[in-house]
Design an enzyme around this catalytic site. Structure first.
Site, PDB file in Angstrom:
ATOM      1  N   GLY A  12       0.874  -1.217  -0.149  1.00 61.29           N
ATOM      2  CA  GLY A  12      -0.056   0.066   0.019  1.00 61.29           C
ATOM      3  C   GLY A  12       0.824   1.273  -0.074  1.00 61.29           C
ATOM      4  O   GLY A  12       1.953   1.070  -0.301  1.00 61.29           O
ATOM      5  N   SER A  16      -0.149   3.907   5.971  1.00 61.77           N
ATOM      6  CA  SER A  16      -1.164   2.942   5.877  1.00 61.77           C
ATOM      7  C   SER A  16      -1.321   2.085   6.769  1.00 61.77           C
ATOM      8  O   SER A  16      -2.216   1.164   6.768  1.00 61.77           O
ATOM      9  CB  SER A  16      -1.442   2.487   4.360  1.00 61.77           C
ATOM     10  OG  SER A  16      -0.191   1.730   4.029  1.00 61.77           O
ATOM     11  N   SER A  19       3.511  -1.825   8.402  1.00 60.53           N
ATOM     12  CA  SER A  19       4.294  -2.371   9.283  1.00 60.53           C
ATOM     13  C   SER A  19       3.596  -2.647  10.546  1.00 60.53           C
ATOM     14  O   SER A  19       3.992  -3.926  11.270  1.00 60.53           O
ATOM     15  CB  SER A  19       5.292  -1.280   9.788  1.00 60.53           C
ATOM     16  OG  SER A  19       5.955  -0.856   8.806  1.00 60.53           O
ATOM     17  N   ASP A  88      10.186  -6.288   6.076  1.00 59.96           N
ATOM     18  CA  ASP A  88       9.572  -5.038   6.153  1.00 59.96           C
ATOM     19  C   ASP A  88      10.301  -4.264   4.969  1.00 59.96           C
ATOM     20  O   ASP A  88      11.499  -4.373   4.924  1.00 59.96           O
ATOM     21  CB  ASP A  88       9.531  -4.290   7.443  1.00 59.96           C
ATOM     22  CG  ASP A  88       8.435  -3.107   7.331  1.00 59.96           C
ATOM     23  OD1 ASP A  88       7.475  -3.193   6.870  1.00 59.96           O
ATOM     24  OD2 ASP A  88       8.711  -2.182   8.244  1.00 59.96           O
ATOM     25  N   GLU A  89       9.559  -3.186   4.365  1.00 61.25           N
ATOM     26  CA  GLU A  89      10.264  -2.303   3.387  1.00 61.25           C
ATOM     27  C   GLU A  89      10.646  -2.986   2.429  1.00 61.25           C
ATOM     28  O   GLU A  89      11.882  -2.563   1.787  1.00 61.25           O
ATOM     29  CB  GLU A  89      11.047  -1.209   4.183  1.00 61.25           C
ATOM     30  CG  GLU A  89      10.277  -0.352   5.217  1.00 61.25           C
ATOM     31  CD  GLU A  89       9.395   0.515   4.630  1.00 61.25           C
ATOM     32  OE1 GLU A  89       9.026   0.860   3.455  1.00 61.25           O
ATOM     33  OE2 GLU A  89       9.092   1.565   5.424  1.00 61.25           O
ATOM     34  N   GLN A  91      10.302  -3.251  -0.847  1.00 63.80           N
ATOM     35  CA  GLN A  91      10.602  -2.543  -1.996  1.00 63.80           C
ATOM     36  C   GLN A  91      12.214  -1.827  -1.914  1.00 63.80           C
ATOM     37  O   GLN A  91      12.581  -1.483  -3.015  1.00 63.80           O
ATOM     38  CB  GLN A  91       9.809  -1.520  -2.247  1.00 63.80           C
ATOM     39  CG  GLN A  91       9.945  -0.163  -1.416  1.00 63.80           C
ATOM     40  CD  GLN A  91       9.406  -0.112   0.041  1.00 63.80           C
ATOM     41  OE1 GLN A  91       8.802  -0.970   0.381  1.00 63.80           O
ATOM     42  NE2 GLN A  91       9.679   0.775   0.764  1.00 63.80           N
ATOM     43  N   CYS A 151      -6.467  11.062   3.089  1.00 66.26           N
ATOM     44  CA  CYS A 151      -5.757  12.073   2.757  1.00 66.26           C
ATOM     45  C   CYS A 151      -5.664  13.354   3.694  1.00 66.26           C
ATOM     46  O   CYS A 151      -6.500  13.832   4.492  1.00 66.26           O
ATOM     47  CB  CYS A 151      -6.682  12.599   1.366  1.00 66.26           C
ATOM     48  SG  CYS A 151      -6.138  13.983   0.583  1.00 66.26           S
ATOM     49  N   CYS A 160      -9.015  16.720   4.278  1.00 68.36           N
ATOM     50  CA  CYS A 160      -9.904  15.965   3.249  1.00 68.36           C
ATOM     51  C   CYS A 160     -10.401  14.610   3.917  1.00 68.36           C
ATOM     52  O   CYS A 160     -11.612  14.429   3.900  1.00 68.36           O
ATOM     53  CB  CYS A 160      -9.111  15.422   1.893  1.00 68.36           C
ATOM     54  SG  CYS A 160      -9.635  14.638   0.976  1.00 68.36           S
TER      55      CYS A 160
END
Ligand SMILES: [Zn+2]
Length: 203
Positions: A12, A16, A19, A88-89, A91, A151, A160
Protein backbone atom coordinates in the site's frame (compact mmCIF):
# COMPACT_ATOMS: atom_id res chain seq x y z
CA UNK A 1 -4.45 -20.48 12.22
CA UNK A 2 -3.74 -21.09 8.55
CA UNK A 3 -0.34 -22.73 8.21
CA UNK A 4 -0.31 -23.40 4.46
CA UNK A 5 2.99 -22.31 2.88
CA UNK A 6 2.55 -19.09 1.03
CA UNK A 7 3.76 -15.62 0.20
CA UNK A 8 1.57 -12.97 1.79
CA UNK A 9 1.98 -9.37 0.73
CA UNK A 10 1.01 -6.38 2.82
CA UNK A 11 1.26 -3.51 0.39
CA UNK A 12 0.00 0.00 0.00
CA UNK A 13 0.96 3.60 0.51
CA UNK A 14 3.04 5.23 3.21
CA UNK A 15 1.23 5.92 6.50
CA UNK A 16 -1.25 3.11 5.82
CA UNK A 17 -0.25 0.83 8.71
CA UNK A 18 1.70 -1.78 6.74
CA UNK A 19 4.43 -2.27 9.36
CA UNK A 20 1.81 -2.39 12.12
CA UNK A 21 -0.04 -5.13 10.25
CA UNK A 22 3.18 -7.05 9.57
CA UNK A 23 4.16 -6.99 13.25
CA UNK A 24 0.62 -7.99 14.27
CA UNK A 25 0.62 -11.03 11.98
CA UNK A 26 4.11 -12.13 13.03
CA UNK A 27 3.23 -11.91 16.71
CA UNK A 28 0.24 -14.20 16.23
CA UNK A 29 2.55 -16.88 14.86
CA UNK A 30 5.08 -16.35 17.66
CA UNK A 31 2.38 -16.90 20.26
CA UNK A 32 1.77 -20.40 18.92
CA UNK A 33 5.44 -21.28 18.80
CA UNK A 34 6.61 -20.34 15.33
CA UNK A 35 10.20 -19.25 14.85
CA UNK A 36 9.88 -15.76 13.43
CA UNK A 37 12.69 -14.02 11.52
CA UNK A 38 12.08 -10.40 10.63
CA UNK A 39 14.30 -8.55 8.18
CA UNK A 40 14.45 -5.01 6.97
CA UNK A 41 16.70 -3.19 4.48
CA UNK A 42 19.61 -1.26 5.94
CA UNK A 43 18.55 1.87 4.09
CA UNK A 44 15.52 2.36 6.29
CA UNK A 45 16.98 3.67 9.55
CA UNK A 46 14.36 6.26 10.34
CA UNK A 47 13.69 5.00 13.85
CA UNK A 48 15.99 2.09 14.63
CA UNK A 49 18.75 0.08 13.03
CA UNK A 50 17.73 -3.22 14.57
CA UNK A 51 13.99 -3.03 14.99
CA UNK A 52 11.02 -2.56 12.75
CA UNK A 53 9.08 0.38 14.16
CA UNK A 54 5.77 1.42 12.70
CA UNK A 55 4.70 5.06 12.50
CA UNK A 56 2.54 4.43 15.55
CA UNK A 57 5.60 3.12 17.45
CA UNK A 58 4.69 -0.56 17.51
CA UNK A 59 8.05 -2.32 17.27
CA UNK A 60 9.76 -5.66 16.87
CA UNK A 61 13.38 -6.81 16.76
CA UNK A 62 14.67 -7.28 13.23
CA UNK A 63 17.83 -8.02 11.31
CA UNK A 64 19.06 -5.26 9.02
CA UNK A 65 20.16 -6.53 5.60
CA UNK A 66 21.89 -4.92 2.62
CA UNK A 67 20.46 -7.23 -0.01
CA UNK A 68 18.18 -10.23 -0.52
CA UNK A 69 21.12 -12.62 -0.35
CA UNK A 70 21.81 -11.45 3.22
CA UNK A 71 18.43 -12.91 4.20
CA UNK A 72 19.39 -16.31 2.82
CA UNK A 73 22.82 -16.09 4.46
CA UNK A 74 21.46 -15.26 7.89
CA UNK A 75 18.95 -18.13 7.99
CA UNK A 76 20.51 -21.38 9.11
CA UNK A 77 19.12 -24.35 7.18
CA UNK A 78 16.26 -26.10 8.92
CA UNK A 79 13.80 -28.80 8.09
CA UNK A 80 11.27 -27.20 10.42
CA UNK A 81 8.29 -25.78 8.62
CA UNK A 82 7.42 -23.73 11.69
CA UNK A 83 9.56 -20.86 10.48
CA UNK A 84 8.09 -17.57 9.36
CA UNK A 85 10.09 -15.08 7.34
CA UNK A 86 9.00 -11.46 7.61
CA UNK A 87 10.38 -8.64 5.47
CA UNK A 88 9.52 -4.99 6.00
CA UNK A 89 10.04 -2.26 3.38
CA UNK A 90 10.70 -4.99 0.84
CA UNK A 91 10.71 -2.46 -2.02
CA UNK A 92 14.16 -1.21 -0.93
CA UNK A 93 15.83 -4.58 -1.56
CA UNK A 94 17.18 -5.87 -4.87
CA UNK A 95 15.25 -7.91 -7.45
CA UNK A 96 16.54 -11.18 -6.10
CA UNK A 97 14.02 -10.86 -3.28
CA UNK A 98 11.29 -11.92 -5.73
CA UNK A 99 12.80 -15.34 -6.44
CA UNK A 100 13.88 -15.71 -2.81
CA UNK A 101 10.34 -15.18 -1.47
CA UNK A 102 8.94 -17.51 -4.11
CA UNK A 103 11.52 -20.19 -3.29
CA UNK A 104 10.81 -20.06 0.46
CA UNK A 105 7.08 -20.43 -0.15
CA UNK A 106 7.79 -23.36 -2.48
CA UNK A 107 9.88 -24.97 0.28
CA UNK A 108 6.83 -24.92 2.51
CA UNK A 109 7.48 -21.77 4.48
CA UNK A 110 5.28 -18.79 5.20
CA UNK A 111 6.70 -15.50 4.00
CA UNK A 112 5.11 -12.20 4.96
CA UNK A 113 6.41 -9.17 3.09
CA UNK A 114 5.32 -5.57 3.57
CA UNK A 115 6.17 -2.69 1.30
CA UNK A 116 5.25 0.21 -0.88
CA UNK A 117 3.51 -0.71 -4.09
CA UNK A 118 4.26 2.54 -5.89
CA UNK A 119 6.74 5.39 -5.70
CA UNK A 120 5.99 9.12 -5.47
CA UNK A 121 5.50 9.28 -9.25
CA UNK A 122 2.67 6.73 -8.96
CA UNK A 123 4.75 4.05 -10.75
CA UNK A 124 5.37 0.54 -9.47
CA UNK A 125 8.30 0.76 -7.07
CA UNK A 126 11.50 -0.50 -8.73
CA UNK A 127 13.88 -2.68 -6.71
CA UNK A 128 17.33 -1.26 -5.99
CA UNK A 129 19.08 -2.92 -8.96
CA UNK A 130 16.45 -1.66 -11.40
CA UNK A 131 15.69 -5.11 -12.83
CA UNK A 132 12.25 -5.82 -11.37
CA UNK A 133 9.43 -3.92 -9.73
CA UNK A 134 6.88 -4.61 -7.02
CA UNK A 135 4.58 -5.81 -9.82
CA UNK A 136 6.88 -8.84 -10.17
CA UNK A 137 6.47 -9.60 -6.48
CA UNK A 138 2.68 -9.35 -6.80
CA UNK A 139 2.87 -11.90 -9.60
CA UNK A 140 4.33 -14.60 -7.33
CA UNK A 141 2.20 -13.82 -4.23
CA UNK A 142 -0.57 -16.02 -2.88
CA UNK A 143 -2.37 -13.34 -0.94
CA UNK A 144 -2.29 -9.58 -1.31
CA UNK A 145 -3.73 -7.10 1.15
CA UNK A 146 -3.78 -3.51 0.04
CA UNK A 147 -3.64 -0.73 2.62
CA UNK A 148 -4.48 2.90 2.02
CA UNK A 149 -4.15 5.98 4.22
CA UNK A 150 -6.40 9.02 4.60
CA UNK A 151 -5.82 12.18 2.60
CA UNK A 152 -4.32 14.98 4.68
CA UNK A 153 -4.88 17.78 2.17
CA UNK A 154 -6.25 20.83 4.02
CA UNK A 155 -9.89 21.38 3.20
CA UNK A 156 -11.13 24.47 5.03
CA UNK A 157 -10.19 24.03 8.67
CA UNK A 158 -9.98 20.24 8.53
CA UNK A 159 -8.29 17.55 6.44
CA UNK A 160 -9.88 16.00 3.35
CA UNK A 161 -9.98 12.53 4.98
CA UNK A 162 -10.85 10.60 1.82
CA UNK A 163 -9.10 7.33 1.03
CA UNK A 164 -5.52 8.06 -0.01
CA UNK A 165 -4.06 5.51 -2.39
CA UNK A 166 -1.10 7.68 -3.40
CA UNK A 167 1.63 9.63 -1.68
CA UNK A 168 2.79 13.04 -2.81
CA UNK A 169 6.38 13.95 -2.23
CA UNK A 170 7.40 17.47 -1.33
CA UNK A 171 10.85 19.00 -1.49
CA UNK A 172 11.21 22.26 0.41
CA UNK A 173 7.44 22.50 0.55
CA UNK A 174 6.99 22.17 -3.22
CA UNK A 175 5.76 19.12 -5.13
CA UNK A 176 8.87 17.11 -6.01
CA UNK A 177 10.09 17.23 -9.62
CA UNK A 178 9.45 13.97 -11.48
CA UNK A 179 13.21 13.45 -11.93
CA UNK A 180 14.08 13.68 -8.22
CA UNK A 181 15.57 10.45 -6.78
CA UNK A 182 13.04 7.69 -6.07
CA UNK A 183 14.62 6.66 -2.78
CA UNK A 184 14.60 9.50 -0.27
CA UNK A 185 13.67 8.07 3.08
CA UNK A 186 11.79 10.60 5.13
CA UNK A 187 8.85 11.16 7.39
CA UNK A 188 5.82 13.35 7.15
CA UNK A 189 7.88 16.36 6.32
CA UNK A 190 8.60 14.98 2.87
CA UNK A 191 5.56 12.89 1.99
CA UNK A 192 1.81 13.20 2.41
CA UNK A 193 -1.02 10.77 1.65
CA UNK A 194 -3.36 12.00 -1.08
CA UNK A 195 -6.70 10.92 -2.51
CA UNK A 196 -7.17 10.77 -6.26
CA UNK A 197 -8.63 14.26 -6.34
CA UNK A 198 -5.79 15.89 -4.41
CA UNK A 199 -2.80 13.94 -5.76
CA UNK A 200 -1.04 16.00 -8.41
CA UNK A 201 -0.29 13.52 -11.20
CA UNK A 202 2.87 13.64 -13.26
CA UNK A 203 2.47 13.77 -17.01
ZN1 LIG B 1 -8.12 14.46 -0.64
Amino acid sequence: MDTEPRLELIIGTMFSGKSTELIRRLRRYEVVGYEVHLFKPQIDDRYSATRVVSHDQLQKESIAVQCAQDIASSLKPTTSLRRIIGIDEVQFLDSEVVSLCNAYANEGKIVLAAGLLKDFRDKFFTFSDGKKTMADLLAVADSINYFSALCTQADGNRSCGKQATRVQRFVDGEIAPVDSPVVLVGGKEAYAPRCRKHYVFYA
